[in-house]
Every structure is written in structure tokens, then in C-alpha cells.
Motif scaffolding. Structure first.
Motif, short mmCIF file in Angstrom:
data_model
loop_
_atom_site.label_atom_id
_atom_site.label_comp_id
_atom_site.label_asym_id
_atom_site.label_seq_id
_atom_site.Cartn_x
_atom_site.Cartn_y
_atom_site.Cartn_z
N SER A 46 0.83 -1.21 0.00
CA SER A 46 0.00 0.00 0.00
C SER A 46 0.86 1.26 0.00
O SER A 46 0.59 2.21 -0.75
N ILE A 47 1.89 1.28 0.81
CA ILE A 47 2.79 2.43 0.87
C ILE A 47 3.52 2.60 -0.46
O ILE A 47 3.62 3.72 -0.97
N ALA A 48 4.02 1.51 -1.02
CA ALA A 48 4.74 1.59 -2.29
C ALA A 48 3.83 2.10 -3.40
O ALA A 48 4.23 2.99 -4.17
N ILE A 49 2.63 1.56 -3.51
CA ILE A 49 1.71 1.97 -4.57
C ILE A 49 1.35 3.45 -4.42
O ILE A 49 1.35 4.21 -5.39
N THR A 50 1.05 3.87 -3.20
CA THR A 50 0.73 5.28 -2.95
C THR A 50 1.91 6.17 -3.31
O THR A 50 1.74 7.22 -3.96
N ASP A 51 3.11 5.76 -2.94
CA ASP A 51 4.30 6.55 -3.22
C ASP A 51 4.56 6.64 -4.72
O ASP A 51 4.93 7.70 -5.24
N ILE A 52 4.37 5.55 -5.44
CA ILE A 52 4.58 5.53 -6.88
C ILE A 52 3.60 6.48 -7.57
O ILE A 52 3.98 7.25 -8.45
N ARG A 65 2.05 9.09 -6.34
CA ARG A 65 2.30 10.48 -5.99
C ARG A 65 3.66 11.01 -6.46
O ARG A 65 3.86 12.22 -6.49
N ALA A 66 4.58 10.14 -6.82
CA ALA A 66 5.94 10.55 -7.15
C ALA A 66 5.98 11.39 -8.42
O ALA A 66 5.33 11.08 -9.42
N LYS A 67 6.76 12.45 -8.37
CA LYS A 67 6.99 13.27 -9.56
C LYS A 67 8.04 12.62 -10.45
O LYS A 67 8.01 12.77 -11.66
N SER A 68 9.00 11.93 -9.83
CA SER A 68 10.03 11.22 -10.58
C SER A 68 10.49 10.01 -9.78
O SER A 68 10.31 9.95 -8.57
N LEU A 69 11.07 9.07 -10.49
CA LEU A 69 11.60 7.86 -9.88
C LEU A 69 13.08 7.74 -10.25
O LEU A 69 13.53 8.30 -11.25
N ARG A 70 13.84 7.03 -9.45
CA ARG A 70 15.27 6.88 -9.74
C ARG A 70 15.50 6.05 -10.99
O ARG A 70 16.36 6.35 -11.80
N ARG A 71 14.80 4.97 -11.13
CA ARG A 71 14.96 4.08 -12.29
C ARG A 71 13.58 3.64 -12.77
O ARG A 71 12.69 3.42 -11.98
N GLY A 72 13.44 3.47 -14.05
CA GLY A 72 12.23 2.90 -14.60
C GLY A 72 11.06 3.86 -14.70
O GLY A 72 11.20 5.06 -14.50
N HIS A 73 9.91 3.29 -15.04
CA HIS A 73 8.69 4.05 -15.24
C HIS A 73 7.66 3.68 -14.18
O HIS A 73 7.69 2.59 -13.61
N LYS A 74 6.72 4.58 -13.97
CA LYS A 74 5.69 4.35 -12.95
C LYS A 74 4.91 3.06 -13.18
O LYS A 74 4.65 2.32 -12.24
N ILE A 75 4.52 2.82 -14.42
CA ILE A 75 3.70 1.64 -14.71
C ILE A 75 4.45 0.36 -14.36
O ILE A 75 3.90 -0.57 -13.77
N GLY A 76 5.73 0.31 -14.70
CA GLY A 76 6.54 -0.87 -14.37
C GLY A 76 6.64 -1.08 -12.87
O GLY A 76 6.50 -2.20 -12.38
N TRP A 77 6.87 0.00 -12.13
CA TRP A 77 6.97 -0.12 -10.67
C TRP A 77 5.62 -0.47 -10.06
O TRP A 77 5.55 -1.22 -9.08
N LEU A 78 4.54 0.06 -10.62
CA LEU A 78 3.21 -0.31 -10.10
C LEU A 78 2.95 -1.80 -10.28
O LEU A 78 2.45 -2.47 -9.37
N LEU A 79 3.29 -2.32 -11.45
CA LEU A 79 3.10 -3.76 -11.67
C LEU A 79 3.98 -4.57 -10.73
O LEU A 79 3.53 -5.57 -10.16
N LEU A 80 5.21 -4.14 -10.54
CA LEU A 80 6.13 -4.87 -9.66
C LEU A 80 5.68 -4.81 -8.20
O LEU A 80 5.92 -5.74 -7.44
N PRO A 113 6.69 -11.58 -2.36
CA PRO A 113 6.88 -10.56 -1.34
C PRO A 113 7.94 -9.52 -1.70
O PRO A 113 8.21 -8.62 -0.92
N ILE A 114 8.57 -9.61 -2.88
CA ILE A 114 9.74 -8.77 -3.13
C ILE A 114 9.46 -7.46 -3.85
O ILE A 114 10.28 -6.55 -3.81
N GLY A 115 8.33 -7.33 -4.52
CA GLY A 115 8.05 -6.15 -5.34
C GLY A 115 8.16 -4.83 -4.61
O GLY A 115 8.91 -3.94 -5.03
N PRO A 116 7.43 -4.65 -3.50
CA PRO A 116 7.52 -3.37 -2.80
C PRO A 116 8.92 -3.06 -2.30
O PRO A 116 9.38 -1.93 -2.34
#
Length: 77
Positions: free
Chosen positions: A35-41, A43-58, A63-66
Motif C-alpha cells: 500500500s505504501i509503495a503503490i501510494t508513493d509511486i 504520488r511521485a513526480k520522478s523515480l530513480r529508475r524505470g517508469h511508474k507503470i513498471g513499478w506499479l506492476l512490480l 513478497p519482493i516487489g515493494p
């Protein structure tokens, strides 16, 4: 035909109450982390690596995605 299909399905044994009690804290911890990871993704203006959609799916890969997101994707502004 439904009876035939139903007969071939094996029933899984139910988890004992003790096992469910042991698993519950880990499941809750993973739910909160996701829940925290999804909310953070979202709301994030930018990410260090990758795209929002990829991180949302991950984030839904347990148990490792977040945790991968927190380590490698979360922006540290």
C-alpha cells in the motif's frame, strides 16, 4: 459434466489456526508495504529508475516487489 470435473479437483487441506496466526503478521506487513509503495509511486513526480507503470506492476509481486521499489525505484529527493 460438472460432477465429472468436480471429482478430479483435489481439496487442499485447511490451514490450522496456529499456522494462520503465524502467517497473519507477515501478510499484514506485506499488505502495508504494498500500500505504501503503490501510494508513493502514484504520488511521485520522478523515480530513480524505470517508469511508474513498471513499478506499479512490480509492487503487486509478493513478497519482493515493494521492497525492490523501496531499494531501487524510490526517489530520494
Amino acid at each position: 459434466m460438472l460432477k465429472h470435473c468436480h471429482l478430479h479437483h483435489e481439496r487442499r487441506p485447511k490451514l490450522s489456526r496456529r499456522v494462520r496466526q503465524q502467517i497473519a503478521p507477515f501478510a499484514a506487513f506485506e499488505f502495508v508495504a504494498s500500500s505504501i509503495a503503490i501510494t508513493d509511486i502514484i504520488r511521485a513526480k520522478s523515480l530513480r529508475r524505470g517508469h511508474k507503470i513498471g513499478w506499479l506492476l512490480l509492487a503487486f509481486v509478493q513478497p519482493i516487489g515493494p521492497w525492490l521499489y523501496f531499494m531501487f525505484g524510490q526517489s530520494r529527493d
